[in-house]
Design an enzyme around this catalytic site. Structure first.
Site, PDB file in Angstrom:
ATOM      1  N   TYR A 155       0.823  -1.214   0.000  1.00 37.69           N
ATOM      2  CA  TYR A 155       0.000   0.000   0.000  1.00 37.69           C
ATOM      3  C   TYR A 155       0.859   1.268   0.000  1.00 37.69           C
ATOM      4  O   TYR A 155       0.393   2.337  -0.374  1.00 37.69           O
ATOM      5  CB  TYR A 155      -0.942   0.031   1.219  1.00 37.69           C
ATOM      6  N   LYS A 214       3.110 -15.396   2.279  1.00 37.22           N
ATOM      7  CA  LYS A 214       3.002 -16.103   0.989  1.00 37.22           C
ATOM      8  C   LYS A 214       4.432 -16.450   0.566  1.00 37.22           C
ATOM      9  O   LYS A 214       4.908 -16.060  -0.504  1.00 37.22           O
ATOM     10  CB  LYS A 214       2.272 -15.183  -0.020  1.00 37.22           C
ATOM     11  N   ASP A 265      -5.651  -6.709   5.798  1.00 36.71           N
ATOM     12  CA  ASP A 265      -6.818  -5.956   5.336  1.00 36.71           C
ATOM     13  C   ASP A 265      -7.891  -6.936   4.838  1.00 36.71           C
ATOM     14  O   ASP A 265      -9.062  -6.874   5.224  1.00 36.71           O
ATOM     15  CB  ASP A 265      -6.359  -5.027   4.195  1.00 36.71           C
ATOM     16  N   ASP A 299      -3.374 -18.038   1.432  1.00 34.07           N
ATOM     17  CA  ASP A 299      -4.533 -18.699   0.810  1.00 34.07           C
ATOM     18  C   ASP A 299      -5.097 -19.775   1.736  1.00 34.07           C
ATOM     19  O   ASP A 299      -6.318 -19.900   1.910  1.00 34.07           O
ATOM     20  CB  ASP A 299      -4.198 -19.252  -0.584  1.00 34.07           C
TER      21      ASP A 299
END
Ligand code: NAD
Length: 346
Positions: free
Chosen positions: A134, A179, A236, A212
């Site tokens: 972000y 991840k 988020d 995931d």
């Protein structure tokens, strides 16, 4: 800072609760109101005007509603409401966003998930708030676009420390979400987390999940989580998902903390333009944020607990806003819910 959409409606509810707490317990809170987001763009052409920043920096705590809405949603606009919020988090140095997710037994029916899965859900997501994708460099040309995601070791260490410390005060379990099978930033995140927890918090039970898989586990075994720590974007997304465990996005509060007592407190939901101006928004996320404000920034634990207890009492007595109403509940407006809650305070 009320902000946009339902922001002013829920922040007004939060202020009424604060005023009542002041009366009940003999405190005096000095509150200044300022513009942020779309409202500030309209008035000053800037989503975070200098007097808003100055007032926040002088305050012990900041209460915020939400920013944004269709009026300012042109993706090509050079000034957008969300920029105000991102800048504010950076300016205040609030790098740790705490998002508690607790399922009230009375609200199990308001969730689309089975009650057997929801029993005992009590977790906190600690989301890194001032780094990652972000805040990275952005670029765009006619046929391509990029958003850079960067994390530094010190940014990971400080957020993992906050989360691990919190885990030691709770059930001693920490789950780090990344991840690492694909992203280099996640591989650094995992290395730093493993090293820090092993050396500084050896008593903690550390689990690591890919984001995931975490999205799936949050729905299949939510009660097993205690503290979840993760980077800005994953946090988020996962907390919007987790909000449905509680029945509504309108239920969840958040506290954004840095190195000092000062914090930024806001519900996790957005400006909800679809219901703005109707007086039906759920104020629980904001009122629970006020409780976090009392606890973390003002060290008023008794007052914080009484606000939380009052909220639970109204809900157990069947008081619900439309988003969490089921069966025979009497559907209350934002003001009616807040009034009932205030009556429960000493
Ligand atoms: P949203 O959170 O505003 O709304 C999603 C859905 O949840 C809507 O159906 C809404 O009616 C409902 N909802 C949200 N809060 C509620 C409440 N308190 N009571 C009852 N129902 C509630 O998300 P969105 O629609 O994707 O975004 C709307 C705008 O808000 C966008 O401009 C977005 O950029 C902005 N936004 C701001 C923040 C923030 O200020 N922190 C966060 C998310 C989105």
């Amino acid at each position: 800072m009320p902000g946009d959409g339902i922001g002013p409606e829920v922040v007004a509810a939060g202020r009424r609760v604060l005023e009542r707490v002041a009366q009940s317990y003999g405190h005096r809170f000095v509150c200044n109101e300022h513009l942020i987001g779309g409202a500030a763009i309209e008035a000053h052409g800037d989503p975070l005007p200098p007097d808003t920043i100055a007032s926040c920096q002088e305050s012990d705590a900041v209460l915020l509603g939400a920013v944004g809405g269709p009026r300012w949603s042109d993706p090509n606009a050079s000034t957008r409401p969300e920029q105000g919020l991102l800048r504010l988090r950076k300016v205040l140095g609030v790098f740790a966003n705490l998002r508690p997710v607790k399922v009230l037994a009375e609200l199990v029916d308001a969730s689309p998930l089975k009650s057997s899965i929801l029993s005992g859900v009590d977790l906190v997501v600690v989301r890194e708030l001032t780094g990652g994708i972000y805040f990275g460099e952005k670029s765009r040309d006619e046929t391509s676009a990029s958003d850079v995601c960067t994390y530094h070791t010190h940014e990971i260490e400080r957020i993992v420390r906050v989360a691990a410390l919190l885990a030691t005060q709770r059930r001693g379990k920490l789950c780090s979400v990344d991840k690492a099978n694909v992203l280099e930033t996640s591989r650094l995140w995992r290395d730093v987390t493993n090293r820090l927890v092993a050396s500084e918090f050896p008593e903690i039970d550390l689990e690591t999940l890919l984001v995931d898989a975490a999205a799936m586990h949050l729905l299949s075994r939510p009660a097993e989580f205690d503290v979840i720590v993760t980077e800005n974007m994953f946090g988020d997304i996962l907390t919007d998902e987790a909000s449905m465990l509680t029945g509504s996005l309108g239920m969840l509060p958040s506290a954004s903390l840095g190195d000092t007592q000062r914090g930024l407190y806001e519900p996790i939901h957005g400006s909800a333009p679809d219901i703005a101006g109707k007086g039906i928004a759920n104020p629980c996320g904001t009122i629970a944020s006020v409780a976090m404000l009392l606890r973390h920034s003002l060290a008023l634990e008794e007052e914080a607990s009484s606000v939380e207890a009052a909220m639970t009492k109204v809900i157990s007595d069947g008081g619900r806003t439309a988003d969490i109403a089921t069966g025979n509940n009497k559907v209350l407006t934002t003001d009616e819910f807040t009034e009932l809650l205030i009556q429960q305070l000493p």
